[in-house]
Motif scaffolding. Sequence first.
Motif, mmCIF file in Angstrom:
data_model
loop_
_atom_site.group_PDB
_atom_site.id
_atom_site.type_symbol
_atom_site.label_atom_id
_atom_site.label_comp_id
_atom_site.label_asym_id
_atom_site.label_seq_id
_atom_site.Cartn_x
_atom_site.Cartn_y
_atom_site.Cartn_z
ATOM 1 N N THR A 23 -34.033 8.161 -25.945
ATOM 2 C CA THR A 23 -33.498 8.132 -27.313
ATOM 3 C C THR A 23 -33.921 6.867 -28.037
ATOM 4 N N GLU A 24 -33.969 5.745 -27.317
ATOM 5 C CA GLU A 24 -34.415 4.498 -27.940
ATOM 6 C C GLU A 24 -35.881 4.616 -28.386
ATOM 7 N N GLN A 25 -36.714 5.238 -27.563
ATOM 8 C CA GLN A 25 -38.115 5.432 -27.950
ATOM 9 C C GLN A 25 -38.230 6.326 -29.184
ATOM 10 N N LEU A 26 -37.428 7.386 -29.229
ATOM 11 C CA LEU A 26 -37.450 8.270 -30.405
ATOM 12 C C LEU A 26 -36.937 7.549 -31.643
ATOM 13 N N ALA A 27 -35.986 6.682 -31.457
ATOM 14 C CA ALA A 27 -35.446 5.956 -32.600
ATOM 15 C C ALA A 27 -36.490 5.016 -33.181
ATOM 16 N N VAL A 28 -37.323 4.422 -32.319
ATOM 17 C CA VAL A 28 -38.398 3.552 -32.804
ATOM 18 C C VAL A 28 -39.380 4.358 -33.646
ATOM 19 N N GLN A 29 -39.607 5.592 -33.272
ATOM 20 C CA GLN A 29 -40.533 6.469 -34.009
ATOM 21 C C GLN A 29 -39.826 7.204 -35.155
ATOM 22 N N ARG A 30 -38.562 6.841 -35.372
ATOM 23 C CA ARG A 30 -37.744 7.455 -36.417
ATOM 24 C C ARG A 30 -37.573 8.963 -36.197
ATOM 25 N N LEU A 31 -37.547 9.331 -34.882
ATOM 26 C CA LEU A 31 -37.330 10.738 -34.548
ATOM 27 C C LEU A 31 -35.920 10.979 -34.012
ATOM 28 N N ALA A 32 -35.134 9.920 -33.903
ATOM 29 C CA ALA A 32 -33.738 10.031 -33.479
ATOM 30 C C ALA A 32 -32.882 9.189 -34.407
ATOM 31 N N THR A 33 -31.714 9.708 -34.707
ATOM 32 C CA THR A 33 -30.814 9.012 -35.635
ATOM 33 C C THR A 33 -30.032 7.926 -34.884
ATOM 34 N N GLN A 34 -29.414 7.049 -35.666
ATOM 35 C CA GLN A 34 -28.573 6.013 -35.076
ATOM 36 C C GLN A 34 -27.360 6.613 -34.379
ATOM 37 N N SER A 35 -26.889 7.733 -34.875
ATOM 38 C CA SER A 35 -25.763 8.427 -34.236
ATOM 39 C C SER A 35 -26.150 8.926 -32.851
ATOM 40 N N GLN A 36 -27.352 9.480 -32.728
ATOM 41 C CA GLN A 36 -27.820 9.942 -31.423
ATOM 42 C C GLN A 36 -28.004 8.780 -30.456
ATOM 43 N N LEU A 37 -28.476 7.634 -30.974
ATOM 44 C CA LEU A 37 -28.646 6.447 -30.132
ATOM 45 C C LEU A 37 -27.293 5.935 -29.645
ATOM 46 N N ALA A 38 -26.307 5.920 -30.531
ATOM 47 C CA ALA A 38 -24.965 5.463 -30.137
ATOM 48 C C ALA A 38 -24.353 6.399 -29.099
ATOM 49 N N THR A 39 -24.601 7.691 -29.258
ATOM 50 C CA THR A 39 -24.077 8.658 -28.283
ATOM 51 C C THR A 39 -24.700 8.446 -26.910
ATOM 52 N N ALA A 40 -25.983 8.143 -26.859
ATOM 53 C CA ALA A 40 -26.670 7.905 -25.586
ATOM 54 C C ALA A 40 -26.146 6.641 -24.918
ATOM 55 N N ARG A 41 -25.894 5.626 -25.720
ATOM 56 C CA ARG A 41 -25.369 4.391 -25.160
ATOM 57 C C ARG A 41 -23.957 4.603 -24.582
ATOM 58 N N LYS A 42 -23.158 5.388 -25.301
ATOM 59 C CA LYS A 42 -21.802 5.666 -24.802
ATOM 60 C C LYS A 42 -21.857 6.483 -23.502
ATOM 61 N N ALA A 43 -22.781 7.419 -23.431
ATOM 62 C CA ALA A 43 -22.915 8.223 -22.216
ATOM 63 C C ALA A 43 -23.266 7.350 -21.022
ATOM 64 N N LEU A 44 -24.124 6.349 -21.247
ATOM 65 C CA LEU A 44 -24.479 5.438 -20.160
ATOM 66 C C LEU A 44 -23.275 4.612 -19.737
ATOM 67 N N ALA A 45 -22.525 4.116 -20.697
ATOM 68 C CA ALA A 45 -21.335 3.313 -20.372
ATOM 69 C C ALA A 45 -20.313 4.150 -19.597
ATOM 70 N N ASP A 46 -20.136 5.410 -20.003
ATOM 71 C CA ASP A 46 -19.199 6.291 -19.303
ATOM 72 C C ASP A 46 -19.671 6.549 -17.874
ATOM 73 N N ALA A 47 -20.948 6.721 -17.671
ATOM 74 C CA ALA A 47 -21.486 6.977 -16.336
ATOM 75 C C ALA A 47 -21.318 5.754 -15.443
ATOM 76 N N GLN A 48 -21.512 4.561 -16.022
ATOM 77 C CA GLN A 48 -21.319 3.335 -15.243
ATOM 78 C C GLN A 48 -19.853 3.188 -14.825
ATOM 79 N N ALA A 49 -18.929 3.494 -15.724
ATOM 80 C CA ALA A 49 -17.500 3.405 -15.399
ATOM 81 C C ALA A 49 -17.118 4.426 -14.335
ATOM 82 N N ALA A 50 -17.663 5.631 -14.421
ATOM 83 C CA ALA A 50 -17.360 6.670 -13.429
ATOM 84 C C ALA A 50 -17.865 6.277 -12.046
ATOM 85 N N LEU A 51 -19.056 5.670 -12.000
ATOM 86 C CA LEU A 51 -19.591 5.241 -10.711
ATOM 87 C C LEU A 51 -18.747 4.113 -10.118
ATOM 88 N N ALA A 52 -18.315 3.189 -10.960
ATOM 89 C CA ALA A 52 -17.470 2.090 -10.470
ATOM 90 C C ALA A 52 -16.150 2.627 -9.921
#
Length: 350
Positions: free
Chosen positions: A121-150
């Motif tokens: 998603t970060e790569q797509l955002a650099v190419q303006r192919l992903a919105t800031q909302s999609q980038l924020a959603t991806a970041r939240k998904a990563l944070a949730d996955a890290q918390a679940a693993l912990a």
Amino acid sequence: MNRSLLLPLLCLLLAACSHGAADDEEAAPAKGQVAVTTATPVQQIFHDSVEAWGSAAGDPQRARAISLAHGGQVVTLHVAAGQSVRRGQPLLTIAPDPAARSAYQQAQSALSLASGELQRTEQLAVQRLATQSQLATARKALADAQAALAAQRALGGGSAQETVGAPADGVVNALSVGLGERFAANVPLLSFTPAHALVAQLGVQPEDGAKLHAGMPVQLRSVYGDKASFVGGLRMIGQSIDPQTHLLGAQVELPAEAGAALVAGAALDAQIRTADFSAWAVPRAAVLHDERGDYLFQVVQGHAKRVAVTLRSPEGDPVGVQGPLDAQAKVIVLGAYELADGDAVRESAR
């Protein structure tokens, strides 16, 4: 009795009294005579007490059950019930529950997926192919996955085996699981009492219960070993009779130093101090008894005078008696003496 025997014995008594400034001073007898020992009675504070018996036990107010937030299987038992342990010493080795292991592996996969998705998603955002909302959603998904693993790691799924250590110096009171046994989450595995957290569980005669209340001082003594003694405080007196011992239960808080000399289960006997009273302190050997009761003799004007007394504190030496004693007159502890009426000579020996 032959009056000719009275004179040397009476002289001996008078000599003992005239040289008896110190308590328990014994007059040196002449050949063929009997020594006389006297003592000065003094007023002293004694204690009424109630006798009790029992043993040391882990303090139920400080004991704790050790459990895990996840299920598993016991693969090694490092201790036995009643064993003393040090802080950090292994108690049990646990293999995690298969379900917990599976959940951990799923959390790992989810974290890898979320991490990759964020990079894409970060790569797509650099190419303006992903919105800031999609980038924020991806970041939240990563944070949730890290918390679940912990969370899964905290539940023990991240290790092939887990060792449960002692939380402090103390005693393992009981084991609730056996070798190879599977257990569920939050099930007690063992009970543990920290060191210096012992109480005395005692029993007293039911008729003595009304004399007792919380806060009374208690003198305790170990029955076996070096017979160490301690002073504790009465914490609780029961209100029902134990059907097995037919005694009232009582609980005494032990001082911290008792934990270094006692182990759980050590037999104890105790004296619970209920009241203080004033009495004459006299040597145990001075107190006699006949059909008229307890008595002793005091030296009055060179003669032995019988004084009726009540033995209030029979333990130890000196003992405590109450009665009309003359504080200035010596008490006869041992020896031959003439009674005040001059009719007899007696020898006191206990």
